[in-house]
Design an enzyme around this catalytic site. Structure first.
Site, mmCIF file in Angstrom:
data_model
loop_
_atom_site.group_PDB
_atom_site.id
_atom_site.type_symbol
_atom_site.label_atom_id
_atom_site.label_comp_id
_atom_site.label_asym_id
_atom_site.label_seq_id
_atom_site.Cartn_x
_atom_site.Cartn_y
_atom_site.Cartn_z
ATOM 1 N N GLY B 320 0.827 -1.193 0.000
ATOM 2 C CA GLY B 320 0.000 0.000 0.000
ATOM 3 C C GLY B 320 0.866 1.249 0.000
ATOM 4 N N SER B 321 0.354 2.286 0.605
ATOM 5 C CA SER B 321 1.001 3.603 0.524
ATOM 6 C C SER B 321 2.396 3.621 1.124
ATOM 7 C CB SER B 321 0.139 4.643 1.237
ATOM 8 O OG SER B 321 -1.150 4.629 0.695
ATOM 9 N N VAL B 322 2.673 2.675 1.967
ATOM 10 C CA VAL B 322 4.009 2.598 2.554
ATOM 11 C C VAL B 322 5.060 2.541 1.451
ATOM 12 C CG1 VAL B 322 5.505 0.993 3.811
ATOM 13 C CG2 VAL B 322 3.267 1.570 4.724
ATOM 14 N N ASN B 624 -7.405 5.947 3.282
ATOM 15 C CA ASN B 624 -5.996 6.196 3.565
ATOM 16 C C ASN B 624 -5.866 7.107 4.759
ATOM 17 O OD1 ASN B 624 -4.901 4.609 1.602
ATOM 18 N ND2 ASN B 624 -3.347 6.132 1.128
#
Lengths: 370, 624
Positions: B320-322, B624
């Site tokens: 994901g956004s990581v 998010n």
């Protein structure tokens, strides 16, 4: 009756000496066999010390037996026979049962085993009857002699004490062979006895059958009676040539060897003294028997000769059967080895019988010289 | 004396005398030959037999090395355990004895008999065959009191592993259990019934921790009683081991995970040492020591939460956004992205006919790289990822330690997956699509990572780009395995973005703010896209077991030269910052201030309810 000085001089000292040496070896061996190396379990003393006491009593009995003239036994042969028969019958009705067998008479102060008396009775009655037979035994005479023996052996086998019962038959049988049988009897026996063995099988108890089966293949019952055979062979075999030394027999000291003070006592000896020691022991036994042959040969009358032959067989069978069993050559039957196995009454009887033979030997010259 | 004189002419029978002498001779020969056979011919054979009869040898068990945490607290110790064995040679009635044992231990005769038959060939007849590995004190007393009546039974005392904190460190410590056939074949020093490490540190450091068994020799008598024992060789205890794990921190992490599926990693950014490695749900390694019952094993195996899975190293998730920091790093490294370049985010972007949405419906407006990281703008990364293409993103991701195992000293670590054009063609037989770039740029699609890899990457952001081997032992020296291909300036940029994600009022990690500590963070919510075909092609182990969103929180924290990377990952359904964030916050408080913030009971109840719900629900929202 005054003792003639010549009697003392005529004693067969080698036989007496051999008996005492064998007994002492047996006692020393018992010290090892009954001694439990480590603190637990039984203490050293009982068997070894008690055996010494019995031995002393045996020597006393032996001297007593030597005092009177053995030929008097001829006159008491039949009364002794009947007395034994009555006692055996008494055992049958009023005997004391130990380990499931009715063999003992309770005399209050001790337990008396009439079958021991029967061994002596069969010797004397056998010698008396056979000494009078002029010719080798034919079928009729043989049946008569055997019949007398079976009268004694029968009740003992019923007790049940097959070992002792058969030993009577064997002693008498040996004496008969010593006397001689007609060729016809001999040939018949050669065929008849082996062919009767299957029949005998039917009369054996289960445990007796099992012992014979186990003898044929000890591994079938490694924890039961095969265990005795296996452990005995391990003890003997591990003795090797020189033996492990006195008190060093691991199999007996650690109690792997069962009945090591009674029936298997000689295995302890074999383990500790090895091939060399055992051959010495065996030689002593042979010399012991050989002296009896000499006495039988030189006896002044046939009664004495037959008596000696009877005693010879008394010892011979025990040595053969016990050692054969311990060496794994025969099935396990509870028969002690004379002088080596622990046993009070058997020690007493052994010495008395040696005394009887000595009695025969010391009186061999009386007639010729007077 | 009337009958004193018999007929003197009577001679003893000559044949009879010969017979007697013959018999003596025969007996002498017979016995002499037999004695020669037994004592000389086979003397050595019987001597050996006699030795076996009498002397026995037995192993003395060596205690395994103790395991401590970094502060010296004991984690794994040894306690005496009582096993009941049967020495066949001493036992006269096996069935009777087994029946008695079954009665004493409330066991089943047939089971014991089966065990006996199975193992009797493996154990020498004079060695104890273990029937019951673990007796209670009452049973020991009962059996001991009756033992004389049952020759052959032997109570054996041996050290048994005990894990002081049960579930807390199940996956790190692993467990020991009796060696199986294969292990015994591989290591000849092992015997039936020996314990060996099967998982975790116990397995990896087996040779160091096992120690060396001693040997004692003793004489036995016929009943098997021991006499005169003598130690031939003293046992050598296994080496003691100190883990890098901080027990308190681990405890706190496990408390916050609270049986939810997920994992936590705390890594010292300068050494690579792991201060916490928590995975949940966990299992109690003590259960394995005495052998699991089939029911216990079935419960562990069939549990939908898979408690045997170490989620930190064996589970792979879309990051994901990581992953946006990796993409940003790639852009910087290849010089393709100017950090100052502004991208307009209207809330979506289009590729062909397909619309890719930003998590914020209204859009972020104009964002540069730093703002895009702070606010986690999807559109910025869609655009830049398309420009970078898969080749650069994957090359940089590989160089940053993703796509292959970290080399931690634990078994069965997974490497995750970093897709390439070639990989996709091989895997699915089709070429890389433009849309794949977009998915990859926000850490979705085919990209799969382990929480440990994420922690190592964020540690690199703190330590100048060094990719350190994650270490579990306190005494291990740092091992630099690689270097993130960024210069210090570029690293600083990424790090500043991390810190501002916490400090900035629009940052997504505001709740990590901790007075006196410089905290950086990046949330992530990973959607597990239902790609039926794609999933079919993956190996079972690579398929996440529920196709739902995962909540990530990757953080950095530094104060007075102590620097840590902290990653919390909670499987499916929970919101990144609210689900994983508080865990990280609690850990930071503990690391720097020793403050213990337990998970609030209300939250525990909520997560329990969510967990129950998640068993039935599929799919789920995304934020998010």
């Amino acid at each position: 009756m005054p003792i003639d000085r010549r009697l003392i001089l005529s004693i067969n000292w080698p036989l007496l000496g051999l008996a005492v040496v064998l007994f002492l070896l047996g006692t020393v061996n018992l010290y090892s066999a009954s001694g439990y190396r480590l603190e637990e379990g039984m203490s050293l003393a009982p068997y070894f010390l008690r055996q010494l006491v019995w031995g002393a009593m045996g020597l006393g009995g032996m001297i007593l037996v030597m005092l009177f003239d053995y030929r008097h036994l001829k006159t008491i042969a039949w009364p002794l026979f009947w007395l034994t028969l009555i006692l055996l019958a008494a055992v049958f009705f009023a005997g004391k049962t130990i380990y499931g067998a009715r063999r003992w008479l309770d005399l209050g102060f001790m337990n008396f085993q009439p079958s021991e008396l029967a061994k002596i009775a069969v010797l004397i009655i056998g010698a008396r009857i056979l000494a009078r037979e002029r010719e080798p035994l034919g079928f009729v005479r043989l049946a008569y002699v055997l019949g007398v023996g079976l009268l004694l052996a029968g009740p003992i086998i019923r007790q049940p004490d097959l070992g002792t019962g058969l030993s009577l038959v064997l002693i008498l049988g040996g004496m008969i062979l010593y006397h001689g049988v007609t060729p016809g009897v001999f040939k018949t026996a050669l065929i008849a006895i082996p062919s009767m063995l299957p029949l005998a099988w039917l009369f054996l108890h289960d445990y007796q059958k099992r012992r014979i089966m186990t003898f044929l293949d000890p591994t079938t019952d490694p924890l039961g009676s095969g265990y005795h055979i296996i452990q005995s062979q391990i003890a003997i075999g591990s003795g090797g040539f020189w033996g492990k030394g006195f008190l060093q027999g691991t199999q007996s000291q650690l109690r792997f060897l069962p009945e090591r003070h009674t029936d298997f006592a000689v295995a302890v000896f074999c383990e500790e003294w090895g091939f060399v020691g055992t051959m010495v022991l065996l030689t002593l036994f042979c010399l012991f028997l050989h002296q009896m042959v000499n006495i039988a040969k030189d006896a002044r009358d046939l009664f004495g000769s037959y008596l000696t032959a009877g005693v010879f067989f008394y010892f011979f069978w025990q040595i053969l059967i016990n050692t054969g069993m311990v060496l794994g050559l025969m099935p396990v039957v509870g028969i002690p080895l004379p002088f080596i196995s622990y046993g009070g009454s058997s020690t007493l009887v052994n010495f008395c019988l040696v005394g009887l033979v000595l009695n025969v030997s010391m009186r061999r010259f009386l007639f010729k010289q007077s | 004396m009337s009958n004193l004189y018999d007929n003197a002419s009577q001679q003893p029978p000559r044949s009879g005398l010969l017979l007697l002498q013959g018999l003596i001779f025969l007996v002498f020969c017979l016995f002499a030959v037999r004695l020669w056979y037994l004592q000389i011919h086979r003397g050595e054979f019987y001597a050996r037999k006699a030795k076996e009869n009498q002397l026995r040898q037995e192993s003395i068990f060596a205690p395994r090395g103790l395991i401590r945490d970094r502060n010296g607290d004991l984690l794994a110790v040894n306690e005496p355990a009582y096993a009941l064995g049967l020495v066949r040679e001493d036992c006269q009635d096996v069935d009777g004895t087994l029946r008695q044992v079954a009665q004493w231990t409330d066991g089943n005769f047939d089971d014991l008999k089966g065990l006996f038959v199975k193992n009797q060939k493996r154990v020498k007849s004079f060695e104890p065959l273990i029937l019951v590995p673990d007796l209670s004190f009452d049973q020991v007393a009962l059996i001991d009191a009756n033992r004389l009546r049952w020759p052959g039974l032997a109570i054996q005392v041996r050290p048994r592993r005990q894990y002081r904190h049960g579930k807390l460190l199940g996956h790190v410590l692993g467990y020991v259990a009796e060696a199986n056939e294969e292990e015994m074949e591989r290591r000849p020093e092992l015997a039936l019934g020996d314990y060996v490490g099967k998982q975790g540190i116990e397995l990896v450091l087996e040779d160091r921790m096992r120690g060396v068994k001693g040997l004692s020799q003793f004489e036995v008598d016929v009943t098997g009683r021991r006499l005169q024992e003598r130690v031939l060789k003293h046992p050598r205890a296994g080496h003691e081991i100190s883990l890098s794990i901080d027990l308190g921190l681990q405890e706190l992490a496990m408390d916050w995970l609270d049986e939810e599926a997920g994992g936590v990693v705390v890594m010292d950014a300068d050494t690579g040492q792991l201060w916490a490695l928590a995975t949940s749900p966990s299992y109690d390694p003590n259960a394995f020591t005495s052998g699991l019952t089939p029911a216990q094993w079935a419960e562990l195996r069939d549990n939908p939460q898979h408690p045997m899975q170490n989620r930190v190293i064996q589970s792979v998730y879309p990051p994901g956004s990581v992953f946006k920091h990796v993409v940003a790093g790639a852009g910087l490294h290849y010089g393709m992205l100017d950090p100052k370049e502004v991208v307009h985010c209207p809330g979506f972007t289009q590729l062909g006919s397909h619309v890719f949405r930003c998590w914020r419906k209204g859009g972020h407006g104009n964002v540069n790289m730093e703002r895009a990281l702070i606010e986690s703008c999807d559109v910025y990364f869609y655009r830049q990822g398309k420009k970078l293409t898969v080749d650069r993103m994957s090359e940089f991701a590989f160089a940053s330690g993703f796509g292959h195992p970290t080399g931690i000293d634990l078994p069965h670590e997974k490497g995750g997956n970093i897709p390439t054009r070639e990989w996709k063609r091989r895997r699915f037989g089709e070429g890389w699509q433009g849309g794949d770039n977009l998915n990859m740029s926000i850490g979705q699609g085919y990209t799969l990572v382990t929480p440990l890899q994420v922690a190592r990457f964020f540690a690199a952001a703190l330590n100048g780009g060094k990719l350190l081997k994650p270490l579990l032992l306190k005494d291990d020296k740092p091992v630099v395995q690689g270097q993130v291909p960024l210069n210090q300036e570029q690293l600083d940029l990424l790090y500043r973005a991390l810190v501002r994600t916490v400090d900035d009022d629009r940052g997504t990690c505001r709740r990590l703010r901790t007075a006196g500590v410089v905290v950086g963070g990046k949330t992530g919510t990973a959607q597990v896209v239902r790609l039926t075909d794609a999933l079919k092609a993956l190996k079972d182990d690579d398929i996440p077991y529920r196709f739902r969103d995962h909540a990530w929180m990757a953080a950095t924290a530094e104060k007075e030269g102590r620097r840590f990377a902290i990653v919390a990952m909670i499987e499916h359904g929970l919101h990144g910052s609210s689900g994983a964030g508080p865990v990280v916050k609690a850990l930071i408080d503990y690391i720097f201030y020793g403050k213990i913030t337990p998970k609030p009971e209300a939250q525990k109840a909520r997560s329990r309810a969510a967990r129950l719900l998640s068993h039935n629900a599929t799919g789920g929202g995304r934020a998010n």
